[in-house]
Design a protein around this motif. Structure first.
Motif, PDB file in Angstrom:
ATOM      1  N   THR A 419       0.794  -1.231   0.000  1.00  0.00           N
ATOM      2  CA  THR A 419       0.000   0.000   0.000  1.00  0.00           C
ATOM      3  C   THR A 419       0.828   1.284   0.000  1.00  0.00           C
ATOM      4  OG1 THR A 419      -0.121  -0.094   2.412  1.00  0.00           O
ATOM      5  CG2 THR A 419      -1.932  -1.106   1.193  1.00  0.00           C
ATOM      6  N   HIS A 420       1.958   1.311   0.674  1.00  0.00           N
ATOM      7  CA  HIS A 420       2.841   2.473   0.806  1.00  0.00           C
ATOM      8  C   HIS A 420       2.230   3.613   1.637  1.00  0.00           C
ATOM      9  CE1 HIS A 420       5.993   0.987  -1.758  1.00  0.00           C
ATOM     10  NE2 HIS A 420       5.197   0.866  -2.803  1.00  0.00           N
ATOM     11  N   PHE A 421       0.937   3.890   1.479  1.00  0.00           N
ATOM     12  CA  PHE A 421       0.388   5.098   2.101  1.00  0.00           C
ATOM     13  C   PHE A 421       0.265   5.002   3.613  1.00  0.00           C
ATOM     14  CE2 PHE A 421      -3.492   2.642   1.267  1.00  0.00           C
ATOM     15  CZ  PHE A 421      -4.235   2.825   2.422  1.00  0.00           C
ATOM     16  N   LYS A 422       0.159   3.787   4.156  1.00  0.00           N
ATOM     17  CA  LYS A 422      -0.040   3.671   5.595  1.00  0.00           C
ATOM     18  C   LYS A 422       1.178   4.167   6.368  1.00  0.00           C
ATOM     19  CE  LYS A 422      -3.363  -0.086   5.061  1.00  0.00           C
ATOM     20  NZ  LYS A 422      -3.698  -1.504   5.293  1.00  0.00           N
ATOM     21  N   THR A 423       2.369   3.893   5.855  1.00  0.00           N
ATOM     22  CA  THR A 423       3.578   4.473   6.445  1.00  0.00           C
ATOM     23  C   THR A 423       3.883   5.840   5.835  1.00  0.00           C
ATOM     24  OG1 THR A 423       4.909   3.226   4.848  1.00  0.00           O
ATOM     25  CG2 THR A 423       4.610   2.257   7.029  1.00  0.00           C
ATOM     26  N   GLY A 424       3.404   6.066   4.625  1.00  0.00           N
ATOM     27  CA  GLY A 424       3.617   7.367   3.982  1.00  0.00           C
ATOM     28  C   GLY A 424       3.003   8.501   4.773  1.00  0.00           C
ATOM     29  N   PHE A 425       1.822   8.278   5.329  1.00  0.00           N
ATOM     30  CA  PHE A 425       1.186   9.312   6.146  1.00  0.00           C
ATOM     31  C   PHE A 425       1.968   9.585   7.424  1.00  0.00           C
ATOM     32  CE2 PHE A 425      -2.975   8.266   3.929  1.00  0.00           C
ATOM     33  CZ  PHE A 425      -3.085   9.507   3.322  1.00  0.00           C
ATOM     34  N   LEU A 426       2.856   8.651   7.791  1.00  0.00           N
ATOM     35  CA  LEU A 426       3.688   8.851   8.972  1.00  0.00           C
ATOM     36  C   LEU A 426       4.965   9.617   8.638  1.00  0.00           C
ATOM     37  CD1 LEU A 426       3.518   8.091  11.987  1.00  0.00           C
ATOM     38  CD2 LEU A 426       4.772   5.990  11.452  1.00  0.00           C
ATOM     39  N   GLY A 427       5.192   9.843   7.336  1.00  0.00           N
ATOM     40  CA  GLY A 427       6.367  10.601   6.918  1.00  0.00           C
ATOM     41  C   GLY A 427       7.493   9.736   6.395  1.00  0.00           C
ATOM     42  N   ILE A 428       7.173   8.512   5.961  1.00  0.00           N
ATOM     43  CA  ILE A 428       8.180   7.597   5.425  1.00  0.00           C
ATOM     44  C   ILE A 428       7.973   7.471   3.920  1.00  0.00           C
ATOM     45  CG2 ILE A 428       9.079   5.244   5.474  1.00  0.00           C
ATOM     46  CD1 ILE A 428       8.188   5.096   8.395  1.00  0.00           C
ATOM     47  N   PRO A 430       8.071   6.150   0.078  1.00  0.00           N
ATOM     48  CA  PRO A 430       7.884   4.787  -0.433  1.00  0.00           C
ATOM     49  C   PRO A 430       9.191   4.171  -0.894  1.00  0.00           C
ATOM     50  CG  PRO A 430       7.090   6.407  -2.027  1.00  0.00           C
ATOM     51  CD  PRO A 430       7.386   7.168  -0.759  1.00  0.00           C
ATOM     52  N   ASP A 431       9.351   2.891  -0.574  1.00  0.00           N
ATOM     53  CA  ASP A 431      10.500   2.123  -1.030  1.00  0.00           C
ATOM     54  C   ASP A 431      10.046   1.294  -2.219  1.00  0.00           C
ATOM     55  OD1 ASP A 431      12.649   0.510  -1.473  1.00  0.00           O
ATOM     56  OD2 ASP A 431      12.629  -0.456   0.493  1.00  0.00           O
ATOM     57  N   PHE A 432      10.306   1.789  -3.419  1.00  0.00           N
ATOM     58  CA  PHE A 432       9.806   1.117  -4.614  1.00  0.00           C
ATOM     59  C   PHE A 432      10.573  -0.160  -4.940  1.00  0.00           C
ATOM     60  CE2 PHE A 432       8.585   5.619  -5.516  1.00  0.00           C
ATOM     61  CZ  PHE A 432       7.218   5.429  -5.444  1.00  0.00           C
ATOM     62  N   GLU A 433      11.690  -0.375  -4.256  1.00  0.00           N
ATOM     63  CA  GLU A 433      12.468  -1.582  -4.502  1.00  0.00           C
ATOM     64  C   GLU A 433      12.016  -2.743  -3.624  1.00  0.00           C
ATOM     65  OE1 GLU A 433      14.725  -1.840  -6.900  1.00  0.00           O
ATOM     66  OE2 GLU A 433      14.211   0.221  -7.444  1.00  0.00           O
ATOM     67  N   ARG A 434      11.158  -2.457  -2.639  1.00  0.00           N
ATOM     68  CA  ARG A 434      10.757  -3.484  -1.697  1.00  0.00           C
ATOM     69  C   ARG A 434       9.918  -4.554  -2.376  1.00  0.00           C
ATOM     70  NH1 ARG A 434       7.099  -1.253   2.775  1.00  0.00           N
ATOM     71  NH2 ARG A 434       5.397  -2.385   1.821  1.00  0.00           N
ATOM     72  N   GLN A 435      10.274  -5.794  -2.145  1.00  0.00           N
ATOM     73  CA  GLN A 435       9.577  -6.901  -2.777  1.00  0.00           C
ATOM     74  C   GLN A 435       8.591  -7.596  -1.848  1.00  0.00           C
ATOM     75  OE1 GLN A 435       9.773  -7.822  -6.133  1.00  0.00           O
ATOM     76  NE2 GLN A 435      10.773  -5.829  -6.154  1.00  0.00           N
ATOM     77  N   LYS A 436       8.667  -7.293  -0.537  1.00  0.00           N
ATOM     78  CA  LYS A 436       7.804  -7.960   0.422  1.00  0.00           C
ATOM     79  C   LYS A 436       6.588  -7.089   0.732  1.00  0.00           C
ATOM     80  CE  LYS A 436      11.586 -10.449   2.715  1.00  0.00           C
ATOM     81  NZ  LYS A 436      12.293 -10.670   3.980  1.00  0.00           N
ATOM     82  N   VAL A 437       5.467  -7.770   1.018  1.00  0.00           N
ATOM     83  CA  VAL A 437       4.264  -7.044   1.427  1.00  0.00           C
ATOM     84  C   VAL A 437       4.514  -6.314   2.737  1.00  0.00           C
ATOM     85  CG1 VAL A 437       1.877  -7.318   2.195  1.00  0.00           C
ATOM     86  CG2 VAL A 437       2.698  -8.579   0.194  1.00  0.00           C
ATOM     87  N   TYR A 438       5.225  -6.980   3.686  1.00  0.00           N
ATOM     88  CA  TYR A 438       5.538  -6.372   4.972  1.00  0.00           C
ATOM     89  C   TYR A 438       6.987  -5.908   4.974  1.00  0.00           C
ATOM     90  CZ  TYR A 438       1.283  -8.693   6.508  1.00  0.00           C
ATOM     91  OH  TYR A 438      -0.011  -9.121   6.635  1.00  0.00           O
ATOM     92  N   ALA A 439       7.208  -4.666   5.452  1.00  0.00           N
ATOM     93  CA  ALA A 439       8.564  -4.146   5.558  1.00  0.00           C
ATOM     94  C   ALA A 439       9.317  -4.923   6.631  1.00  0.00           C
ATOM     95  CB  ALA A 439       8.535  -2.662   5.914  1.00  0.00           C
ATOM     96  N   SER A 440      10.619  -5.116   6.417  1.00  0.00           N
ATOM     97  CA  SER A 440      11.406  -5.855   7.391  1.00  0.00           C
ATOM     98  C   SER A 440      12.736  -5.165   7.600  1.00  0.00           C
ATOM     99  CB  SER A 440      11.631  -7.294   6.905  1.00  0.00           C
ATOM    100  OG  SER A 440      12.316  -7.291   5.670  1.00  0.00           O
ATOM    101  N   GLY A 441      13.467  -5.632   8.613  1.00  0.00           N
ATOM    102  CA  GLY A 441      14.781  -5.065   8.887  1.00  0.00           C
ATOM    103  C   GLY A 441      14.763  -4.175  10.112  1.00  0.00           C
ATOM    104  N   LYS A 442      15.851  -4.252  10.904  1.00  0.00           N
ATOM    105  CA  LYS A 442      15.918  -3.491  12.146  1.00  0.00           C
ATOM    106  C   LYS A 442      16.001  -1.997  11.898  1.00  0.00           C
ATOM    107  CE  LYS A 442      18.023  -7.310  14.702  1.00  0.00           C
ATOM    108  NZ  LYS A 442      19.192  -7.802  15.460  1.00  0.00           N
TER     109      LYS A 442
END
Length: 603
Positions: A419-428, A430-442
């Motif tokens: 979706t991108h927008f759910k974190t986008g509204f938080l000021g993050i 979009p990571d267009f290279e991301r291949q996973k539905v859920y963001a990962s990584g510390k």
């Protein structure tokens, strides 16, 4: 969802520690209602029912008892909903869901009040006609739709029958004791062998017919779980907003970080890389081949009862020819439609379903505290906190792997749900290279939580007892290492028409308040999509349909027509959500409607 277990000691005193431990383990299937039936002899049965955890009833079990049957389940509104059901000297402890509709036909003596009553009525009618208990139960199972486990006690006949139509019941029968439980892992702690039961098995627990007495103690306040639902739906607002949209997809100008070129095409389209491009299926088959077993289960399928996980389960059973066990995490926001579809698919495919039920009362209280904090300082980037409680879904997968000894887990996650927008509204951005539905990584999580923390400072109500539950859930979703983990749709084409068509063959149930088959098992989808549309003029349906347009699966015109219907308020879902979390329907919707809109500030 619910759970049952039975302990009958044959040649030694009752092992009270075993019963208490079983009660504790069984509570993972449901923490909001329970019952215990015990007997020193079958002539004197004592039954206790409660709206509480099963383990809280353990201290009421007497050391002289020779038989103990326990039941636990989810929220109920009346004492009659807690097992056992009783009819014609038959006591039925039930685990599962029956989907047959109660009807008044010659087959039933009465127009039964609940679906579970149908099962007992079928059995009781057959017994009255002179059929044996085993034949009666076998006949009832053939007419039942859904997933069924049961323990049927017939004290006057000195019989106990255990039965299952999908294998989520296990038996250990020795000279010293008889143990029956809804999960193999529970029995294996106390028995060297635990046999899976599919069908009906009859046990003689008395040599002669018995006249019995039943004493019942109900520790229960008979009050409705939910307040009365509001009937005034006119408070819900919905109109088609006049927003500038991408000329290629349908994303609007209120999408975070959106930019349009001279031709009106958005940067999301320019940066998009096709995701619904499955890898070689033969390679997938080779990857999973080492996990196949000659006995037991081959894989775990995390199972929400939603469209995609149901289709994936079908493919795993019928195309990959694997023997799966499904796992469902119930955190209090699984809808009744979702539960019924879980029962439908598991019953039809003969697949065991393990349910891990969290403390639903506590989880809903957490939601209520966070929603109250959100309403005091509305911010679209903080809406995700309403779904934070379900992220422990990922945590309990590992627990199920440990208990079952099955390492492979296969997920049915839709590749187009980004979706991108759910974190986008938080000021993050979009990571267009991301291949996973859920963001990962510390590092990604650190950035996300720091943005969220800044917003929480603006509404101190977020700093409540749910905070650890939220943070730990995010860890298990995004940072914890996942092993033996594959997505079916990485190797199988996701085709909406084919999926919906196949599920229709199972009589898969749709929601009453929306035409879409997506998210209908999620009790939170109605509220957050209503808020996104009201304040920003679009929902996750717009991003999903835009992804389909980019994939070439829909035209732009088709997508616009679909979201016009899909973005309409899901009134039943909204009323259920607000009632279950303790919010007044009309007052809350009016408060949401009064929040300034993003699209109104653009002009």
């Amino acid at each position: 969802m619910s759970s049952v277990f039975c302990y009958i000691s044959k040649s030694k005193p009752l092992d009270s520690s075993l019963v208490k431990n079983f009660s504790k383990l069984a509570s993972s299937r449901g923490k909001n209602s329970s019952s215990v039936l015990q007997a020193a002899s079958l002539s004197k049965l004592e039954l206790v029912k409660s709206r509480s955890r099963l383990e809280k009833l353990s201290d009421k079990i007497k050391g002289a008892s020779k038989l103990v049957i326990g039941y636990c389940g989810l929220n109920v509104t009346s004492e009659q909903e807690i097992a056992p059901l009783i009819s014609d000297d038959l006591l039925l402890f039930f685990d599962g869901l029956i989907l047959n509709r109660p009807v008044n036909t010659e087959e039933f003596r009465v127009n039964t009040a609940t679906n579970i009553d149908i099962l007992l009525e079928l059995i009781a009618n057959s017994v009255q006609q002179g059929k044996t208990l085993t034949v009666a139960v076998e006949g009832a199972l053939q007419k039942i739709k859904g997933n069924v486990n049961g323990l049927l006690l017939a004290p006057k006949q000195g019989k106990l029958l255990a039965f299952s139509n999908h294998g989520s019941l296990f038996v250990s029968d020795t000279d010293e004791q008889l143990l029956i439980a809804s999960e193999r892992a529970w029995l294996q702690q106390y028995a060297s062998e635990a046999q899976q039961l599919i069908g009906v098995k009859e046990f003689d627990i008395s040599e002669a017919p018995i006249d019995y007495q039943l004493t019942k103690n109900v520790l229960f306040n008979s009050v409705d779980e939910f307040p009365a639902l509001a009937s005034d739906l006119s408070v819900l607002q919905y109109k088609i907003h006049d927003l500038k949209r991408c000329s290629r997809c349908i994303l609007p100008e209120t999408m975070p970080y959106i930019r349009f070129d001279a031709k009106g095409v958005c940067n999301y389209c320019h940066s998009y890389k096709k995701r619904n491009q499955p890898k070689d299926k033969q390679h997938f088959i080779e990857l999973i081949e080492p996990y196949r077993r000659t006995q037991g289960y081959d894989c775990i399928v995390p199972f929400s009862g939603g469209r995609d996980s149901c289709y994936a389960l079908h493919m795993i059973v019928n195309e990959l020819k694997l023997k799966p066990i499904t796992y469902t995490y119930d955190w209090g926001m699984v809808t009744d439609v979702g539960r019924r579809n879980i029962a439908l698919m598991c019953g039809a495919l003969g697949v065991e379903n393990i349910v891990v039920a969290d403390d639903i009362e506590k989880k809903r209280k957490n939601i209520a505290m966070n929603f109250a904090a959100w309403l005091k300082n509305p911010h679209l980037g903080m809406l995700n906190i309403l779904t934070a409680g379900d992220k422990h879904f990922f945590r309990y997968v590992n627990k199920v792997k440990e208990e079952t000894g099955v390492s492979l887990n296969l997920w049915g996650v839709n590749p187009l749900e980004v979706t991108h927008f759910k974190t986008g509204f938080l000021g993050i951005e979009p990571d267009f290279e991301r291949q996973k539905v859920y963001a990962s990584g510390k590092l990604g999580q650190l950035r996300y939580q720091s943005k969220r923390f800044k917003q929480m400072l603006k509404s101190p109500g977020y700093f409540n007892s749910s905070l650890w539950d939220t943070l730990s859930g995010e860890y298990f979703r995004s940072s914890a290492k996942k092993t033996d983990y594959f997505h079916v749709f990485d190797y199988w084409q996701w085709e909406e028409g084919a999926i919906n068509g196949l599920l229709a063959e199972y009589d898969w149930e749709l929601a009453s308040d929306t035409p879409t088959t997506w998210r209908i098992g999620d009790g939170t989808a109605g509220i957050y999509n209503y808020i996104y549309y009201t304040l920003a003029g679009f929902t996750e349906h717009d991003t999903f349909r835009s992804n389909q347009v980019r994939e070439g699966e829909l035209t732009r015109e088709q997508a616009l027509k679909l979201v016009e219907a899909e973005n309409a308020p899901c009134h039943d879902n909204l009323r259920w959500y607000l009632a279950s979390t303790g919010f007044d329907f009309v007052d809350t919707i009016k408060r949401i409607n009064a929040i300034p809109r993003m699209h109104e500030r653009l002009y």
